[in-house]
Design an enzyme around this catalytic site. Structure first.
Site, PDB file in Angstrom:
ATOM      1  N   LYS A   1      31.666  62.168  40.429  1.00 51.58           N
ATOM      2  CA  LYS A   1      32.760  61.767  39.547  1.00 51.58           C
ATOM      3  C   LYS A   1      32.615  60.307  39.130  1.00 51.58           C
ATOM      4  O   LYS A   1      32.773  59.954  37.959  1.00 51.58           O
ATOM      5  CB  LYS A   1      34.097  61.991  40.262  1.00 51.58           C
ATOM      6  CG  LYS A   1      35.310  61.405  39.563  1.00 51.58           C
ATOM      7  CD  LYS A   1      35.629  62.100  38.269  1.00 51.58           C
ATOM      8  CE  LYS A   1      36.917  61.558  37.674  1.00 51.58           C
ATOM      9  NZ  LYS A   1      37.275  62.190  36.422  1.00 51.58           N
TER      10      LYS A   1
ATOM     11  N   CYS B   1      39.940  56.410  33.625  1.00 46.92           N
ATOM     12  CA  CYS B   1      38.671  56.787  34.266  1.00 46.92           C
ATOM     13  C   CYS B   1      37.557  55.774  34.035  1.00 46.92           C
ATOM     14  O   CYS B   1      37.095  55.126  34.964  1.00 46.92           O
ATOM     15  CB  CYS B   1      38.238  58.171  33.781  1.00 46.92           C
ATOM     16  SG  CYS B   1      39.313  59.511  34.322  1.00 46.92           S
TER      17      CYS B   1
END
Length: 407
Positions: free
Chosen positions: A206, A260
């Site tokens: 991720k 993010c």
């Protein structure tokens, strides 16, 4: 393993769409959120998150039958954590307190065979930390009797429902048994491939994905700074360079935003400060781009000869969100630029932003395109929303196109 009841902790950008999807698949979903306003809106069938088809699906009879939201934890077979994990820039550490808090909320409900899925972005090793917390607090549980998996989301805000279903998923269990159990949950709705691995690899994956994107954007942003100094049209340059079959340079912008890409690289840097040299350099470039844009606007201000003394310079901004065609203001570089000039007494600002609620952001002086162009001495295009595609600017206005909209 039973999957009769699923509790989702955190009903935000990921948790709520995920709850709707699973409820639509006939799963009994119990949503938890500590924010009373969020719960009240859900009860009133109101959703503040702007996502394609989300409200329509949420209001469907099937979802309403299977989805219940409250501020109390309901004993379940599966617990999915979708709580925020911000990066604390003051101490340069990821803040996983919300994840830990969620675990402490469910820890007394856990039975052997239960599954915990962490979807929140976390630093490497978080899943193992959670495992230690559980067995330290619940020494009555047999070793490895609780299944724990890290399964990061990969979505594009604005298209979350579709991407939660169609994108490939990484499933990183604390052991193979945990991965297999989590796979059963995702098989209920994911059409993409399900790729099983260990928790540390999934956590790293991720972070790596968003760091990769941050580095590539940094190159584009640095290129725009160099081209401005050399008086080269960066948009034309990138177009020509991308004609090479193995080159794909991204478009530059005012910086990097969102929860993010602007945040996840710090999770890597904080744990590996001496060896994350390229990652840190990219972060510095993308953060610097905000200051560079501010300085470009200041240069435009100096070029203006005002007819009267003490008259305010009027700056009109197009776009404030962190990306095009989104209502998301999280970590938005455009918003930081606008806020900088809002604090200047000698400057008056106007903003056209079609994706945010005017009543919530009155301080931004939201207006329409025609009025902004008429009133502004300087026009700054920060975000290329679809609503701006046919923008026609008056030739005698000073224009700074940061997003490449006019190109």
């Amino acid at each position: 393993m039973k999957i009769n009841k699923i509790s989702i902790l955190g009903l935000g950008y990921i948790g709520l769409p995920l709850a709707v999807i699973l409820a639509d698949k006939s799963c009994k979903i119990y949503g938890f959120d500590k924010d009373q306003k969020v719960l009240e809106n859900i009860k009133k069938l109101k959703i503040k998150i702007k996502e394609k088809d989300l409200l329509k699906k949420f209001k469907s009879q099937k979802v309403q039958k299977n989805f219940k939201a409250s501020n109390k934890i309901i004993k379940s077979d599966v617990y999915i954590l979708a709580v925020p994990t911000p990066f604390n820039k003051k101490v340069l550490k990821p803040d996983i307190s919300a994840v830990k808090s969620a675990i402490y909320k469910i820890i007394h409900f856990l039975d052997a065979g239960n599954l915990i899925i962490i979807e929140s972005t976390c630093p490497v090793g978080t899943t193992e930390i959670i495992k230690k917390i559980i067995y330290k607090k619940r020494n009555d549980l047999k070793k490895d009797s609780i299944n724990i998996s890290y399964c990061p989301e990969r979505i594009l805000p604005g298209n979350t429902l579709k991407e939660l279903i169609s994108n490939d998923r990484i499933i990183g269990g604390i052991d193979l048994k945990s991965s297999k159990h989590a796979e059963k949950v995702y098989k209920k709705f994911v059409k993409g491939s399900l790729n099983l691995t260990n928790s540390k690899t999934a956590e790293m994956c991720k972070l790596v994905e968003n760091t990769y994107r941050d580095i590539n954007i940094a190159y584009a942003n640095e290129l725009s700074i160099i081209c401005e100094k050399l008086k080269i049209d960066v948009w034309n340059l990138i177009k020509l360079a991308n004609l090479h079959p193995r080159v794909n340079i991204l478009n530059p912008g005012p910086g990097v935003g969102g929860h993010c890409i602007a945040v996840d690289p710090w999770f890597l840097i904080s744990r590996n400060p001496k060896i994350s040299k390229l990652t840190l350099a990219a972060r510095k470039v993308n953060d610097y781009k905000i200051n560079w844009v501010i300085n470009q606007i200041k240069r435009k201000i100096k070029e203006i000869n005002l007819p009267k003394k003490n008259k305010n310079i009027k700056i009109g901004f197009f776009g404030a969100t962190y990306k095009a065609n989104s209502e998301d203001l999280r970590e938005s570089p455009s918003l930081r630029i606008i806020n900088y000039f809002l604090k200047k007494n000698e400057v008056k600002t106007y903003l056209v932003e079609p994706n945010i609620d005017r009543s919530k952001f009155k301080y931004l002086n939201l207006t329409n395109t025609k009025y902004l162009i008429k009133k502004s001495d300087i026009i700054v295009i920060l975000v290329n929303h679809k609503e701006f595609k046919k923008l026609k600017l008056i030739k005698d206005k000073k224009v700074l196109d940061i997003s490449g909209l006019l190109n």
